[in-house]
Design a protein around this motif. Structure first.
Motif, PDB file in Angstrom:
ATOM      1  N   GLU A  34      -6.446 -16.606 117.990  1.00 19.77           N
ATOM      2  CA  GLU A  34      -6.347 -16.593 119.450  1.00 19.77           C
ATOM      3  C   GLU A  34      -5.872 -15.236 119.964  1.00 19.77           C
ATOM      4  N   LEU A  35      -4.960 -14.599 119.246  1.00 19.61           N
ATOM      5  CA  LEU A  35      -4.529 -13.254 119.617  1.00 19.61           C
ATOM      6  C   LEU A  35      -5.709 -12.299 119.547  1.00 19.61           C
ATOM      7  N   LEU A  36      -6.463 -12.372 118.463  1.00 21.42           N
ATOM      8  CA  LEU A  36      -7.620 -11.498 118.296  1.00 21.42           C
ATOM      9  C   LEU A  36      -8.644 -11.732 119.411  1.00 21.42           C
ATOM     10  N   ARG A  37      -8.941 -12.974 119.718  1.00 15.06           N
ATOM     11  CA  ARG A  37      -9.907 -13.290 120.775  1.00 15.06           C
ATOM     12  C   ARG A  37      -9.458 -12.723 122.124  1.00 15.06           C
ATOM     13  N   SER A  38      -8.191 -12.897 122.439  1.00 14.04           N
ATOM     14  CA  SER A  38      -7.688 -12.388 123.718  1.00 14.04           C
ATOM     15  C   SER A  38      -7.669 -10.871 123.738  1.00 14.04           C
ATOM     16  N   ALA A  39      -7.274 -10.260 122.636  1.00 12.35           N
ATOM     17  CA  ALA A  39      -7.271  -8.794 122.566  1.00 12.35           C
ATOM     18  C   ALA A  39      -8.691  -8.242 122.681  1.00 12.35           C
ATOM     19  N   GLN A  40      -9.654  -8.913 122.056  1.00 11.07           N
ATOM     20  CA  GLN A  40     -11.050  -8.490 122.169  1.00 11.07           C
ATOM     21  C   GLN A  40     -11.547  -8.624 123.607  1.00 11.07           C
ATOM     22  N   ALA A  41     -11.149  -9.690 124.288  1.00 10.90           N
ATOM     23  CA  ALA A  41     -11.539  -9.868 125.689  1.00 10.90           C
ATOM     24  C   ALA A  41     -10.947  -8.767 126.568  1.00 10.90           C
ATOM     25  N   LEU A  42      -9.698  -8.420 126.305  1.00  7.64           N
ATOM     26  CA  LEU A  42      -9.060  -7.349 127.065  1.00  7.64           C
ATOM     27  C   LEU A  42      -9.722  -6.006 126.771  1.00  7.64           C
ATOM     28  N   LEU A  43     -10.077  -5.771 125.514  1.00 13.44           N
ATOM     29  CA  LEU A  43     -10.766  -4.536 125.149  1.00 13.44           C
ATOM     30  C   LEU A  43     -12.132  -4.463 125.831  1.00 13.44           C
ATOM     31  N   ALA A  44     -12.865  -5.561 125.839  1.00 13.62           N
ATOM     32  CA  ALA A  44     -14.174  -5.586 126.496  1.00 13.62           C
ATOM     33  C   ALA A  44     -14.028  -5.267 127.986  1.00 13.62           C
ATOM     34  N   ALA A  45     -12.997  -5.814 128.603  1.00 14.68           N
ATOM     35  CA  ALA A  45     -12.750  -5.523 130.016  1.00 14.68           C
ATOM     36  C   ALA A  45     -12.402  -4.054 130.211  1.00 14.68           C
ATOM     37  N   GLU A  46     -11.578  -3.534 129.308  1.00  7.86           N
ATOM     38  CA  GLU A  46     -11.197  -2.124 129.401  1.00  7.86           C
ATOM     39  C   GLU A  46     -12.426  -1.226 129.286  1.00  7.86           C
ATOM     40  N   MET A  47     -13.314  -1.563 128.359  1.00  3.97           N
ATOM     41  CA  MET A  47     -14.523  -0.760 128.173  1.00  3.97           C
ATOM     42  C   MET A  47     -15.453  -0.854 129.381  1.00  3.97           C
ATOM     43  N   ALA A  48     -15.338  -1.937 130.120  1.00  2.00           N
ATOM     44  CA  ALA A  48     -16.129  -2.098 131.343  1.00  2.00           C
ATOM     45  C   ALA A  48     -15.433  -1.458 132.544  1.00  2.00           C
ATOM     46  N   GLY A  49     -14.244  -0.906 132.319  1.00  2.00           N
ATOM     47  CA  GLY A  49     -13.522  -0.233 133.389  1.00  2.00           C
ATOM     48  C   GLY A  49     -12.732  -1.160 134.282  1.00  2.00           C
ATOM     49  N   THR A  50     -12.426  -2.353 133.789  1.00  2.00           N
ATOM     50  CA  THR A  50     -11.649  -3.299 134.579  1.00  2.00           C
ATOM     51  C   THR A  50     -10.424  -3.742 133.796  1.00  2.00           C
ATOM     52  N   ARG A  51      -9.555  -4.432 134.463  1.00  2.00           N
ATOM     53  CA  ARG A  51      -8.390  -5.012 133.797  1.00  2.00           C
ATOM     54  C   ARG A  51      -8.762  -6.427 133.395  1.00  2.00           C
ATOM     55  N   GLY A  52      -8.404  -6.806 132.190  1.00  2.00           N
ATOM     56  CA  GLY A  52      -8.740  -8.126 131.680  1.00  2.00           C
ATOM     57  C   GLY A  52      -8.057  -9.238 132.435  1.00  2.00           C
ATOM     58  N   PRO A  53      -8.573 -10.446 132.304  1.00  2.00           N
ATOM     59  CA  PRO A  53      -7.993 -11.601 133.000  1.00  2.00           C
ATOM     60  C   PRO A  53      -6.556 -11.873 132.555  1.00  2.00           C
ATOM     61  N   ASP A  54      -5.748 -12.312 133.494  1.00  2.00           N
ATOM     62  CA  ASP A  54      -4.342 -12.589 133.206  1.00  2.00           C
ATOM     63  C   ASP A  54      -4.165 -13.658 132.143  1.00  2.00           C
ATOM     64  N   ASP A  55      -5.096 -14.627 132.054  1.00  2.00           N
ATOM     65  CA  ASP A  55      -4.923 -15.668 131.041  1.00  2.00           C
ATOM     66  C   ASP A  55      -5.003 -15.080 129.642  1.00  2.00           C
ATOM     67  N   HIS A  56      -5.834 -14.068 129.433  1.00  2.00           N
ATOM     68  CA  HIS A  56      -5.885 -13.434 128.116  1.00  2.00           C
ATOM     69  C   HIS A  56      -4.642 -12.588 127.855  1.00  2.00           C
ATOM     70  N   LEU A  57      -4.132 -11.972 128.889  1.00  2.00           N
ATOM     71  CA  LEU A  57      -2.881 -11.237 128.753  1.00  2.00           C
ATOM     72  C   LEU A  57      -1.774 -12.193 128.321  1.00  2.00           C
ATOM     73  N   ASN A  58      -1.654 -13.322 129.014  1.00  2.00           N
ATOM     74  CA  ASN A  58      -0.615 -14.298 128.700  1.00  2.00           C
ATOM     75  C   ASN A  58      -0.788 -14.889 127.304  1.00  2.00           C
TER      76      ASN A  58
END
Length: 128
Positions: A34-58
Motif C-alpha cells: 500500500e505504501l508503494l502504491r500510494s508513493a507511485q500515485a504521488l510520483l505519477a502526479a508529480e510527473m504530471a506536474g500536479t500534487r497527488g491526492p490527499d488520500d494517497h498522502l495520508n
C-alpha cells in the motif's frame, strides 16, 4: 513523461486492492504494498506536474508510521536502522512533494520501495 501517460499510471495505482492478512509477515507485505502504491500515485502526479491526492498522502504516511513502529531494533539493529532511514527518507520525499518543495527525490524513494517490497515478497515465498 506525458501527462496522459502519467494520468493513466495514476488511475492504475489509485484503484483499491482487496487484501486479507493472515500472519505478521503478510501484515508488513500488505503495508509495504500500500505504501508503494500510494508513493507511485504521488510520483505519477508529480510527473504530471500536479500534487497527488490527499488520500494517497495520508495512506503513505500511515504506512510509513506502521512500518517504522514495527521495526525490532533489539534483534535486528543494523537492518532495522537501515529500514528506518529508508522509510524516513521516503516520508521526507513525500512531504516535499506535497509541499511542492524543490530538491525532492520521490523517484528514488519509489525505486527503493520497489526493491524492499520485492525482497519482502521473496522472503515470504521461501517461508511458506
Amino acid at each position: 513523461m506525458h501527462s496522459s501517460l502519467a494520468l493513466a499510471r495514476y488511475r492504475k495505482v489509485a484503484q483499491p486492492q482487496p487484501s486479507e492478512v493472515e500472519d505478521p509477515h503478510s501484515v508488513i507485505e500488505v503495508t509495504l504494498r500500500e505504501l508503494l502504491r500510494s508513493a507511485q500515485a504521488l510520483l505519477a502526479a508529480e510527473m504530471a506536474g500536479t500534487r497527488g491526492p490527499d488520500d494517497h498522502l495520508n495512506r503513505a504516511l500511515t504506512a510509513i508510521y506502521i512500518l517504522q513502529s514495527s521495526l525490532d531494533f533489539e534483534q535486528g539493529a543494523d537492518i532495522a536502522n537501515d529500514l528506518f532511514q529508508l522509510y524516513e527518507f521516503t516520508r521526507l520525499q513525500i512531504l516535499r512533494h506535497w509541499r511542492r518543495e524543490a530538491g525532492g527525490d520521490l523517484e528514488t524513494a519509489v525505486k527503493a520501495l520497489e526493491d524492499i517490497y520485492g525482497a519482502w515478497v521473496a522472503i515470504g515465498k521461501t517461508q511458506r
